[in-house]
Design a protein around this motif. Structure first.
Motif, mmCIF file in Angstrom:
data_model
loop_
_atom_site.group_PDB
_atom_site.id
_atom_site.type_symbol
_atom_site.label_atom_id
_atom_site.label_comp_id
_atom_site.label_asym_id
_atom_site.label_seq_id
_atom_site.Cartn_x
_atom_site.Cartn_y
_atom_site.Cartn_z
ATOM 1 N N THR A 1 0.830 -1.205 0.000
ATOM 2 C CA THR A 1 0.000 0.000 0.000
ATOM 3 C C THR A 1 0.871 1.264 0.000
ATOM 4 O O THR A 1 0.454 2.295 -0.523
ATOM 5 C CB THR A 1 -0.998 0.010 1.175
ATOM 6 O OG1 THR A 1 -0.296 -0.246 2.386
ATOM 7 C CG2 THR A 1 -2.063 -1.048 0.976
ATOM 8 N N GLY B 1 -10.702 7.957 1.443
ATOM 9 C CA GLY B 1 -10.203 6.724 2.066
ATOM 10 C C GLY B 1 -8.912 6.981 2.824
ATOM 11 O O GLY B 1 -8.002 6.145 2.827
ATOM 12 N N SER C 1 -8.073 7.013 5.893
ATOM 13 C CA SER C 1 -7.726 6.236 7.096
ATOM 14 C C SER C 1 -7.299 4.817 6.752
ATOM 15 O O SER C 1 -6.969 4.035 7.631
ATOM 16 C CB SER C 1 -8.941 6.163 8.020
ATOM 17 O OG SER C 1 -10.013 5.524 7.328
ATOM 18 N N ALA D 1 -12.675 10.284 5.712
ATOM 19 C CA ALA D 1 -12.793 8.988 6.408
ATOM 20 C C ALA D 1 -14.024 9.039 7.294
ATOM 21 O O ALA D 1 -14.745 10.049 7.307
ATOM 22 C CB ALA D 1 -11.534 8.737 7.247
ATOM 23 N N LYS E 1 -12.080 8.194 12.868
ATOM 24 C CA LYS E 1 -10.705 8.060 12.357
ATOM 25 C C LYS E 1 -10.137 9.409 11.885
ATOM 26 O O LYS E 1 -9.025 9.467 11.381
ATOM 27 C CB LYS E 1 -10.670 7.047 11.211
ATOM 28 C CG LYS E 1 -11.159 5.654 11.637
ATOM 29 C CD LYS E 1 -11.107 4.664 10.506
ATOM 30 C CE LYS E 1 -11.738 3.342 10.897
ATOM 31 N NZ LYS E 1 -11.817 2.406 9.783
ATOM 32 N N THR F 1 -9.358 6.298 -3.103
ATOM 33 C CA THR F 1 -9.105 4.908 -2.657
ATOM 34 C C THR F 1 -10.333 4.292 -1.989
ATOM 35 O O THR F 1 -10.257 3.164 -1.520
ATOM 36 C CB THR F 1 -7.914 4.823 -1.664
ATOM 37 O OG1 THR F 1 -8.342 5.213 -0.359
ATOM 38 C CG2 THR F 1 -6.757 5.702 -2.085
ATOM 39 N N VAL G 1 -7.452 4.825 -7.482
ATOM 40 C CA VAL G 1 -6.651 3.692 -6.997
ATOM 41 C C VAL G 1 -7.541 2.456 -6.916
ATOM 42 O O VAL G 1 -7.162 1.365 -7.351
ATOM 43 C CB VAL G 1 -6.045 4.014 -5.611
ATOM 44 C CG1 VAL G 1 -5.277 2.816 -5.070
ATOM 45 C CG2 VAL G 1 -5.160 5.247 -5.694
ATOM 46 N N GLY H 1 -11.502 0.809 -4.898
ATOM 47 C CA GLY H 1 -12.620 0.979 -3.969
ATOM 48 C C GLY H 1 -13.357 -0.333 -3.880
ATOM 49 O O GLY H 1 -13.462 -1.042 -4.879
ATOM 50 N N ALA I 1 -0.481 -0.849 -9.380
ATOM 51 C CA ALA I 1 0.772 -0.506 -8.707
ATOM 52 C C ALA I 1 1.836 -1.578 -8.922
ATOM 53 O O ALA I 1 1.534 -2.759 -9.094
ATOM 54 C CB ALA I 1 0.520 -0.335 -7.218
ATOM 55 N N LEU J 1 -9.662 -6.862 8.990
ATOM 56 C CA LEU J 1 -9.617 -5.888 7.898
ATOM 57 C C LEU J 1 -11.018 -5.698 7.317
ATOM 58 O O LEU J 1 -11.456 -4.580 7.055
ATOM 59 C CB LEU J 1 -8.653 -6.349 6.796
ATOM 60 C CG LEU J 1 -8.560 -5.415 5.585
ATOM 61 C CD1 LEU J 1 -7.815 -4.133 5.935
ATOM 62 C CD2 LEU J 1 -7.876 -6.092 4.405
ATOM 63 N N GLY K 1 -13.947 -3.276 8.811
ATOM 64 C CA GLY K 1 -14.023 -1.831 8.582
ATOM 65 C C GLY K 1 -13.520 -1.027 9.774
ATOM 66 O O GLY K 1 -13.575 0.196 9.765
HETATM 67 N N1 LIG Z 1 -4.574 0.208 -8.212
HETATM 68 C C1 LIG Z 1 -3.828 -0.589 -7.470
HETATM 69 O O1 LIG Z 1 -2.786 -1.092 -7.901
HETATM 70 C C2 LIG Z 1 -4.252 -0.847 -6.037
HETATM 71 C C3 LIG Z 1 -3.276 -1.192 -5.086
HETATM 72 C C4 LIG Z 1 -3.675 -1.374 -3.755
HETATM 73 C C5 LIG Z 1 -5.031 -1.259 -3.411
HETATM 74 N N2 LIG Z 1 -5.944 -1.003 -4.386
HETATM 75 C C6 LIG Z 1 -7.369 -0.861 -4.041
HETATM 76 O O2 LIG Z 1 -7.528 0.384 -3.364
HETATM 77 C C7 LIG Z 1 -8.618 0.296 -2.447
HETATM 78 C C8 LIG Z 1 -8.168 0.801 -1.085
HETATM 79 O O3 LIG Z 1 -7.271 -0.126 -0.519
HETATM 80 P P1 LIG Z 1 -6.864 -0.011 1.013
HETATM 81 O O4 LIG Z 1 -5.886 -1.077 1.284
HETATM 82 O O5 LIG Z 1 -6.509 1.388 1.344
HETATM 83 O O6 LIG Z 1 -8.285 -0.364 1.706
HETATM 84 P P2 LIG Z 1 -8.736 -0.113 3.194
HETATM 85 O O7 LIG Z 1 -7.560 -0.180 4.100
HETATM 86 O O8 LIG Z 1 -9.877 -1.001 3.459
HETATM 87 O O9 LIG Z 1 -9.233 1.421 3.223
HETATM 88 C C9 LIG Z 1 -10.452 1.807 2.624
HETATM 89 C C10 LIG Z 1 -10.722 3.256 2.967
HETATM 90 O O10 LIG Z 1 -11.907 3.674 2.296
HETATM 91 C C11 LIG Z 1 -12.698 4.433 3.185
HETATM 92 N N3 LIG Z 1 -14.091 4.416 2.767
HETATM 93 C C12 LIG Z 1 -14.973 3.398 2.855
HETATM 94 N N4 LIG Z 1 -16.163 3.800 2.357
HETATM 95 C C13 LIG Z 1 -15.989 5.078 1.950
HETATM 96 C C14 LIG Z 1 -16.873 6.048 1.359
HETATM 97 N N5 LIG Z 1 -18.136 5.764 1.074
HETATM 98 N N6 LIG Z 1 -16.359 7.276 1.062
HETATM 99 C C15 LIG Z 1 -15.068 7.573 1.339
HETATM 100 N N7 LIG Z 1 -14.208 6.702 1.906
HETATM 101 C C16 LIG Z 1 -14.684 5.481 2.207
HETATM 102 C C17 LIG Z 1 -12.443 3.799 4.536
HETATM 103 O O11 LIG Z 1 -12.778 4.733 5.556
HETATM 104 P P3 LIG Z 1 -13.315 4.277 7.001
HETATM 105 O O12 LIG Z 1 -12.568 3.025 7.372
HETATM 106 O O13 LIG Z 1 -12.965 5.442 7.862
HETATM 107 O O14 LIG Z 1 -14.771 4.022 6.843
HETATM 108 C C18 LIG Z 1 -10.943 3.534 4.445
HETATM 109 O O15 LIG Z 1 -10.227 4.708 4.778
HETATM 110 C C19 LIG Z 1 -9.067 -1.166 -2.458
HETATM 111 O O16 LIG Z 1 -10.204 -1.312 -3.269
HETATM 112 C C20 LIG Z 1 -7.880 -1.912 -3.075
HETATM 113 O O17 LIG Z 1 -8.281 -3.092 -3.734
HETATM 114 C C21 LIG Z 1 -5.581 -0.774 -5.678
#
Ligand SMILES: NC(=O)c1ccc[n+]([C@@H]2O[C@H](COP(=O)([O-])OP(=O)(O)OC[C@H]3O[C@@H](n4cnc5c(N)ncnc54)[C@H](OP(=O)(O)O)[C@@H]3O)[C@@H](O)[C@H]2O)c1
Length: 358
Positions: free
Chosen positions: A159, A183, A185, A207, A211, A244, A266, A268, A300, A339, A342
């Motif tokens: 990440t 995203g 947090s 967030a 958080k 994210t 990124v 969601g 990434a 994880l 949430g």
């Molecule tokens: N493109 C790439 O290569 C790549 C690489 C890595 C990850 N990803 C993807 O990126 C995403 C994020 O990964 P992560 O590891 O950071 O996940 P994560 O740790 O689960 O974090 C998700 C974040 O999204 C927030 N969130 C949830 N619902 C939301 C909403 N309606 N509006 C705004 N924010 C909201 C959460 O906030 P709260 O917890 O405060 O509710 C949390 O901060 C995932 O889908 C993952 O698959 C893509």
């Protein structure tokens, strides 16, 4: 560029020790690992004794001290969204040991390896890291910064590299840019806030309410609780949006950008059973062809260049991994469930019995 640290039978790294037990030295070829034979919920994961991985000429065998749990792991365990099976294996995972992030000790190097030697402490990605040993490409590793624990280093690569590429390579954030991190947090978001702030961005983090203090401490000058307020309500507010979480509609994201602003998608969760939101990413790329705004997305890469840049940011105090909690290897299923709950702030780590507090 980082110099790697050498360690013998007992190594220490900022408050943690990393020790080889006699039993381990005796059981030369086997290891404890988390194994999955099929896709499903976390209960498909079993703790088993399996052979240690073989390595090729440009591989490194890493004795795992810590490994990070991230959304990619959840996708691999569940095989959802379905599009991820194209990469992981159609009917069952090609590699039965999940896990990508790793920090640990170089145990053995392949004949062609030039960057590391036995005893170096490294972080990066491996091919199945929820195990006592993992095989890693030498170009997917870097030396661990001296100011982090093994556990912190274990949640850095996946990440952290993603956030780095989102902010610097694709977002091209410059000093004074107004940056929105959706995203903030989460696993990617906690790094993205810190990196955007480090390069001079004026960061607003989004967030859930409990958080927001964390997000402020990471460098955000503004915070928004997405359950109480719409972070995209003000038109033309942001130069760069790093998305994210939340899977907001493209049109809403674009409205919150300046006319020449940049959107970096990124990812969601909950973006659909089959495509998981990748359709939104494709639409963003296509729309970008016909607008002055830059709408982009990326997959990434945890290559050595990005890992070393990340290590520099950590070493200079600009980035600190946020570890919510850690679980022993045998409780990997619980770590993944955590994880999914949430409740996580930042990252969840897995530690082997060799990572212990002093
Ligand atoms: N493109 C790439 O290569 C790549 C690489 C890595 C990850 N990803 C993807 O990126 C995403 C994020 O990964 P992560 O590891 O950071 O996940 P994560 O740790 O689960 O974090 C998700 C974040 O999204 C927030 N969130 C949830 N619902 C939301 C909403 N309606 N509006 C705004 N924010 C909201 C959460 O906030 P709260 O917890 O405060 O509710 C949390 O901060 C995932 O889908 C993952 O698959 C893509």
């Amino acid at each position: 560029m980082h110099t790697t640290q050498k360690h013998s039978t007992k190594q220490t790294l900022r408050g943690q020790s990393f020790e080889t037990s006699e039993h381990e030295e005796r059981s030369e070829r086997s290891m404890t690992a988390i194994v999955q034979d099929r896709y499903g919920s976390a209960d498909v994961l079993e703790v088993r004794e399996i052979p240690r991985p073989d390595i090729g000429d440009h591989d490194v065998l890493v004795r795992v001290a810590a490994a990070g749990v991230d959304r990619g792991v959840w996708h691999l365990v569940t095989g959802r969204p379905a599009v991820t099976r194209l990469a992981f294996g159609l009917r069952r995972p090609r590699n039965p040991v999940p896990g990508l992030d790793v920090a640990g000790l170089v145990d053995t190097v392949g004949a062609g390896v030039t960057r590391f030697t036995e005893g170096d402490v490294v972080f990066g990605t491996g091919h199945g890291t929820f195990a006592q040993y993992t095989r890693a490409d030498e170009d997917r590793l870097a030396g661990i910064p001296t100011n982090v624990t093994m556990t912190e280093a274990g949640v850095l690569a996946v990440t952290g590299s993603t956030a780095l590429q989102a902010v610097e390579d694709h977002g091209r954030v410059r000093p004074g840019d107004r940056v929105l991190v959706l995203g903030a947090s989460g696993g990617v978001g906690t790094y993205a806030v810190q990196i955007a702030y480090a390069v001079g961005g004026i960061v607003t983090g989004v967030a859930s309410s409990d958080k927001l203090d964390l997000v402020r401490r990471l460098g955000a000058s503004g915070v928004i609780d997405y359950r109480a307020d719409d972070p995209l309500a003000e038109p033309g507010r942001y130069d760069v949006i790093i998305d994210t979480g939340g899977n907001r509609r493209l049109r809403d994201l674009r409205r919150a950008l300046t006319p020449t602003g940049t959107l970096v998608i990124v990812g969601g969760e909950n973006g659909g059973r089959w495509l998981g939101g990748t359709d939104r990413q494709i639409r963003a790329k296509l729309t970008s062809l016909v607008t002055r705004q830059r709408l982009t997305t990326f997959v990434a890469s945890e290559d050595a260049i990005h890992l070393e840049r990340l290590a520099d940011l950590v070493e200079t105090g600009h980035v600190t991994p946020v570890v919510d909690c850690s679980y022993p290897l045998a409780q990997t299923a619980d770590a993944i469930a955590h994880l999914e709950s949430g409740l996580t702030r930042g990252k969840v780590a897995i530690t082997t019995d060799r990572t212990e507090s002093r």
